[in-house]
Design an enzyme around this catalytic site. Structure first.
Site, PDB file in Angstrom:
ATOM      1  CB  CYS A 304      -2.062   8.079  -6.330  1.00 54.82           C
ATOM      2  SG  CYS A 304      -1.816   8.602  -8.050  1.00 54.82           S
ATOM      3  CG  HIS A 352       2.067   6.531  -7.177  1.00 52.94           C
ATOM      4  ND1 HIS A 352       0.756   6.145  -7.030  1.00 52.94           N
ATOM      5  CD2 HIS A 352       2.641   6.375  -5.954  1.00 52.94           C
ATOM      6  CE1 HIS A 352       0.541   5.751  -5.774  1.00 52.94           C
ATOM      7  NE2 HIS A 352       1.667   5.894  -5.116  1.00 52.94           N
ATOM      8  CG  HIS A 364       1.203   5.561  -1.345  1.00 54.04           C
ATOM      9  ND1 HIS A 364       1.838   5.024  -2.441  1.00 54.04           N
ATOM     10  CD2 HIS A 364       1.332   4.619  -0.363  1.00 54.04           C
ATOM     11  CE1 HIS A 364       2.329   3.823  -2.139  1.00 54.04           C
ATOM     12  NE2 HIS A 364       2.034   3.558  -0.904  1.00 54.04           N
TER      13      HIS A 364
END
Length: 392
Positions: A304, A352, A364
């Site tokens: 990520c 994240h 993402h």
């Protein structure tokens, strides 16, 4: 990691909307299916599907947290390895200078030997473990020429600096060893969490996997609904700002206003930011479909934070490697004021991140086993959003 955490910036809660009549039957069916899927544990002691889903999600979350720790340890190790290399190079150069100074003093000693003068003093000086101590106790300096005195001074200086650099290199090597240990531990943790998640999933029957997919589809529908509601709110805000700006021009008061519309005039929302964000988003879109691989920074795969770092790098903006550092690398804004290009962070431990593309959506790299994709920023519920940061 606690030092990197921030209080979650609460976004505007979206109001519920009535479900269209034609979809009611389908949603009721999904709800019944979900109830069946999340029943209590069976008599044989097996966990319910709800428990399995939560455990798998938790393991993936833990794996992602360990991945960010791995990324931080890897970055730290790389920097320290470079530092150690620089110090060792410096030690080698200083050692050579020390040897050169010793050779020059040896030349003087040889000359003294040939003339028969000062041999014991100079020889003892050269062989001494601590020449400075010997020098302080002797009268050698009184019997040396100016050039000989310079050579002695240079030798003592080079020896002192070389010993200092050797000590720094030793300490840096010890720190590097510790960082390599942290890197190894984080890597092992990631691998263990992923293995545990795969083991749990492998125990599900085909029917249970189908039920789990139905639950996930329902979550995605709710996330899409919230994204659409956020897009509507942002459109209303934009319209209100444009109307206020038009009214100011009509009144001849342009540029003197303040208040709620002032956010439109901040440096971070000017045209230069939009241009950079467009480049970052163009890069991110080009990565859609590439696999999530923990610790990866491209070009074939990403995790990520590796994706968001690479996207903004393509726009000429340097952001840190990990989510823990990226969350501090910019200006925090409310979710309701997110602009394309902003970074959206998730969970209390900031493990994240995605890059906002507008209309409540982001790009993402979700988790192991998935691919880079567009998805609602509410993909794991509104409460999972930690903050939104404008990096440039």
């Amino acid at each position: 990691m606690a030092s990197h955490r921030k209080s979650r910036i609460p976004g505007t809660r979206v109001a519920g909307i009535r479900t269209p009549a034609l979809a009611t039957a389908a949603l009721t069916s999904v709800a019944l299916l979900s109830q069946t899927a999340t029943a209590a544990p069976s008599d044989d002691g097996r966990p319910s599907l709800e428990e399995v889903e939560k455990k798998v999600d938790d393991l993936y979350r833990q794996a992602e947290s360990a991945t960010e720790k791995y990324n931080a340890a890897k970055e730290k190790t790389a920097k320290q390895r470079k530092q150690v290399g620089t110090l060792l190079d410096d030690v080698a150069k200083r050692t050579q200078k020390l040897n050169d100074a010793r050779e020059e003093l040896g030349t003087f000693a040889a000359a003294q030997y040939r003339t028969g003068s000062g041999v014991p003093d100079t020889a003892t000086f050269l062989l001494a473990d601590t020449p400075q101590d010997f020098f302080d106790r002797s009268q050698l300096m009184d019997r040396m020429t100016g050039r000989q005195k310079e050579a002695v001074d240079d030798y003592v200086t080079q020896q002192s600096e070389t010993m200092k650099k050797r000590q720094e290199a030793t300490e840096s090597l010890e720190t590097l060893t510790e960082s390599q240990g942290d890197l190894k531990t984080a890597k092992a943790t990631v691998q263990k969490k992923l293995a545990d998640a795969r083991a749990l999933m492998s125990k599900l029957t085909a029917e249970e996997k189908a039920r789990l997919a139905a639950i996930e589809k329902k979550k995605q529908k709710e996330a899409a609904r919230k994204a659409a509601e956020l897009a509507r709110q942002q459109a209303e805000q934009q319209k209100a700002q444009e109307e206020a700006a038009a009214a100011q021009q009509d009144d001849g008061t342009s540029g003197s206003s303040s208040g709620s519309s002032g956010s439109a005039t901040t440096p971070s929302t000017d045209s230069s930011y939009a241009t950079k964000a467009e480049k970052a988003l163009a890069f991110a879109r080009a990565q859609i479909g590439k696999p999530y691989v923990w610790g990866a920074t491209g070009p074939g795969s990403y995790d990520c934070s590796g994706l968001t770092q690479a996207a903004w790098k393509a726009a000429g903006v340097t952001v840190p490697r990990t989510t823990y550092d990226q969350v501090d690398a910019g200006t925090t804004v409310p979710v309701s004021q997110a602009l394309p290009g902003d970074l959206v962070f998730f969970y209390d431990d900031v493990t994240h991140v995605g890059i906002y593309i507008g209309n409540g959506m982001m790009i993402h790299a979700p988790k192991p086993g998935t691919y880079v994709r567009e998805e609602s920023i509410f993909y794991d519920g509104e409460s999972s959003i930690h903050s939104v940061v404008r990096p440039a």
